[in-house]
Design a protein around this motif. Sequence first.
Motif, PDB file in Angstrom:
ATOM      1  N   ASP A 180      77.062  50.093-101.362  1.00  0.00           N
ATOM      2  CA  ASP A 180      77.661  49.061-102.022  1.00  0.00           C
ATOM      3  C   ASP A 180      77.923  49.556-103.504  1.00  0.00           C
ATOM      4  O   ASP A 180      78.355  49.041-104.186  1.00  0.00           O
ATOM      5  N   THR A 181      77.565  50.804-103.706  1.00  0.00           N
ATOM      6  CA  THR A 181      77.996  51.358-105.125  1.00  0.00           C
ATOM      7  C   THR A 181      79.359  51.984-104.971  1.00  0.00           C
ATOM      8  O   THR A 181      79.794  52.493-104.122  1.00  0.00           O
ATOM      9  N   GLN A 182      80.187  51.441-105.945  1.00  0.00           N
ATOM     10  CA  GLN A 182      81.532  51.647-106.049  1.00  0.00           C
ATOM     11  C   GLN A 182      81.939  52.282-107.546  1.00  0.00           C
ATOM     12  O   GLN A 182      81.303  51.684-108.612  1.00  0.00           O
ATOM     13  N   GLU A 183      82.875  52.660-107.807  1.00  0.00           N
ATOM     14  CA  GLU A 183      83.510  53.241-109.051  1.00  0.00           C
ATOM     15  C   GLU A 183      84.050  51.853-109.581  1.00  0.00           C
ATOM     16  O   GLU A 183      84.959  51.273-108.833  1.00  0.00           O
ATOM     17  N   GLU A 184      83.553  51.721-110.683  1.00  0.00           N
ATOM     18  CA  GLU A 184      84.385  50.541-111.616  1.00  0.00           C
ATOM     19  C   GLU A 184      84.526  50.788-112.915  1.00  0.00           C
ATOM     20  O   GLU A 184      84.071  51.776-113.557  1.00  0.00           O
ATOM     21  N   ARG A 197      79.946  55.010-111.622  1.00  0.00           N
ATOM     22  CA  ARG A 197      79.250  54.633-110.431  1.00  0.00           C
ATOM     23  C   ARG A 197      78.356  53.174-110.737  1.00  0.00           C
ATOM     24  O   ARG A 197      77.467  53.300-111.310  1.00  0.00           O
TER      25      ARG A 197
END
Length: 396
Positions: A180-184, A197
């Motif tokens: 569920d970790t995404q670049e934002e 991250r």
Amino acid sequence: MKDEEFAQGLEQFAFCLLDQLCRANPGQNISYSPLSVRTSVGMLRMGATEGSATAKELDEGLRFGGKDVQEVAENFETVLKSYEQCQVLKMVNGLYLMKGLEIGGQFGNIVEKKFHSKAMEIDFGSDQAASMINKWMESQTNGLIKDIISPGVLDKDSRLLLINAIHFKGNWSIKFNENDTQEEDFFLQSGKSVRVRMMHVTGNFSFAPLPKLQATALKMNYSACNLVMILILPDEKSNLTSLESRLSRTSLQDLSSSMNLEQVDVKIPSFKAEFQQELSETFKLMDIKRIFSEQAEFGAMLKSQAPLFVSKIIHKAFIEVNEVGTEAAATTAVVATFRSATAKPRPPKLFHANRPFFYAIYDNSHGLLFVGHFNTTKFEKREKCDACTYNNECKS
């Protein structure tokens, strides 16, 4: 001194230290252990001449609340003993003494029995002294704290080194799923944004809006030893600087007890930070000055009456926060030199840390272990020339 009083004094000391570190390191990530710093300098206090101006200055600056030295020492012993039972936290003290000198009887007895540290002889003038101490520290902090003692810090005039190392590696009670970790976007205080991250989880967490601080607080439990991470996120109309200026008037213990269990949608960056500071100037700004001068009164430290003063207080800390949990370590060296209620179902609260925030690793019994703020995505191991190893900016 009871646990609660010890924790309150530690928190007061921590926020005073945070204020000075923020002033000295604008815009940088900060991570430090107020417990490590207070323990090392607390050992130093045990060697101050009773009734002296040096002892009084240390008692006031370290926020010991007017307690006698024996009671202060016993409280540190209580903290050390409690952490001996905690598998995810390790704290050790060290005392190195110049070869040929004898430790003061009462000082040596207190440091050994209450701080669990027996004096170890070393030749500070040898080329191997710094390396030997660094290897000991590295072994005590899971290899995270390295080379705190640089060449030139110790010499033939060094008489005594007091050191504290603390290492913590805890898993979250509610773990993040790495999938569920995404670049934002993460919005810096300057207004610019960078990609990070961003970890994401929804679960039941202690949560509270803090209108007086113009912020929101979240408490994330670790799976062992009654330890938690408290995160405080400034409102969008506020900022980290404003928040931290108000925190010194806030009790984290009161704040923690006022939080309610809520379903919260949490986003926080995965991050790591390494921070090192020589604290002499910081302590002077906190009105602890005498220990660095020829007026320092440390008559209880050695059997001989050789005059001593503190030449350096070196602190180094490391923290890494990821999906599984947190690993943190810190070391402080002092060099003495010769002359719940369940919420009703409703949409989850939001805690999206997409801008600079404050955090603390907190023990509900003994108070603050680590304090810091995440302010930038830069993670730098500061490489400096010999002339500026303990300064924040290179002067050469």
